[in-house]
Design a protein around this motif. Structure first.
Motif, short mmCIF file in Angstrom:
data_model
loop_
_atom_site.label_atom_id
_atom_site.label_comp_id
_atom_site.label_asym_id
_atom_site.label_seq_id
_atom_site.Cartn_x
_atom_site.Cartn_y
_atom_site.Cartn_z
N LYS A 1 8.30 4.99 8.84
CA LYS A 1 9.49 4.18 8.54
C LYS A 1 9.80 4.15 7.05
N LEU A 2 8.75 4.20 6.24
CA LEU A 2 8.93 4.01 4.79
C LEU A 2 9.04 5.33 4.04
N LYS A 3 8.96 6.44 4.76
CA LYS A 3 8.76 7.71 4.07
C LYS A 3 9.94 8.13 3.18
N PHE B 1 7.63 -16.64 10.62
CA PHE B 1 7.64 -15.95 9.32
C PHE B 1 6.22 -15.49 9.00
N PRO B 2 6.05 -14.35 8.35
CA PRO B 2 7.08 -13.57 7.65
C PRO B 2 7.99 -12.80 8.61
N GLN B 3 9.10 -12.33 8.05
CA GLN B 3 9.99 -11.41 8.75
C GLN B 3 10.26 -10.24 7.81
N ILE B 4 10.10 -9.04 8.35
CA ILE B 4 10.26 -7.84 7.53
C ILE B 4 11.41 -7.00 8.06
N PHE B 5 12.24 -6.57 7.14
CA PHE B 5 13.35 -5.66 7.47
C PHE B 5 13.17 -4.38 6.67
N ILE B 6 13.35 -3.24 7.33
CA ILE B 6 13.28 -1.96 6.65
C ILE B 6 14.58 -1.20 6.91
N GLN C 1 0.82 -1.22 0.00
CA GLN C 1 0.00 0.00 0.00
C GLN C 1 0.85 1.27 0.00
N TYR C 2 2.17 1.12 0.18
CA TYR C 2 3.01 2.30 0.36
C TYR C 2 3.82 2.71 -0.86
N ASN C 3 3.64 2.01 -1.96
CA ASN C 3 4.35 2.35 -3.19
C ASN C 3 5.87 2.45 -2.99
N VAL C 4 6.41 1.44 -2.32
CA VAL C 4 7.86 1.35 -2.14
C VAL C 4 8.33 0.06 -2.80
#
Ligand SMILES: N[C@@H](CCC(=O)N[C@@H](CS)C(=O)NCC(=O)O)C(=O)O
Ligand code: FES
Length: 125
Positions: free
Chosen positions: A114-116, A86-91, A57-60
Motif C-alpha cells: 500500500k505504501l510503496k 481510534f487510531p484511524q489510518i487513511f492511505i 518503519q516505512y520511511n513515508v
C-alpha cells in the motif's frame, strides 16, 4: 512528520461542516493520515502508539491529528470512515483501519504494498 492543529483556523471552526471538510481535506492531501489519541511525540494510548510505530518503519511522510484537540472532530472522522475506534489510518484517501488491521497488514506484507508509491518529499525530510 507533519502534525496538524485546528488552532490557527478561526472562521467557522467548530461547526460540523467545517470539521467534515477538514477531514476530507486531511485524507485527500496527506498520503498517510493518522487520527490518533495524543500527539506523535506523546501518544496517549498504546493503540495509537503501536499504529504510529508500525507506519514509521516505512520511511513515508506521516501526517497526524490529535482527536482530543477538538473532540467534535471525532464525529466527523467516524462519519467519514464508519469506524468507531481510534487510531484511524487513511492511505491515499482510503480508510484502512485501526491498529489491529495495520499490524496484520504489516505482518503479511500488504502495508508495504500500500505504501510503496509514497515517497518522502525533500521538504519533509
Ligand atoms: N482494536 C482497535 C483498538 C483501538 C481501540 O479499541 N480504541 C478504543 C480505545 S483507545 C477507542 O477508540 N474507543 C472509542 C473512544 O475512545 O472514543 C484497533 O485495532 O484500532
Ligand atoms: S485510551 Fe484507553 S485504551 Fe486507548
Amino acid at each position: 512528520m507533519r502534525y496538524f492543529s485546528t488552532d490557527p483556523i478561526d472562521n467557522f471552526e467548530g461547526s460540523s461542516l467545517f470539521l467534515k471538510r477538514l477531514v476530507e481535506q486531511d485524507v485527500k492531501e496527506n498520503p498517510v493520515m493518522i487520527y490518533m489519541k495524543g500527539v506523535p511525540e506523546f501518544p496517549y494510548c498504546g493503540f495509537s502508539s503501536l499504529a504510529l510505530r508500525l507506519l514509521r518503519q516505512y520511511n513515508v511522510p506521516i501526517s497526524a491529528r490529535n482527536i482530543f484537540e477538538d473532540p467534535e472532530i471525532i464525529h466527523a472522522i467516524r462519519d467519514h470512515s464508519s469506524w468507531p475506534t481510534f487510531p484511524q489510518i487513511f492511505i491515499n484517501g482510503e480508510f484502512i483501519g485501526g491498529s489491529d488491521i495495520i499490524l496484520n497488514m504489516h505482518l503479511n506484507g500488504e502495508l508495504k504494498e500500500k505504501l510503496k508509491d509514497i515517497t518522502v518529499s525533500e521538504e519533509s525530510k
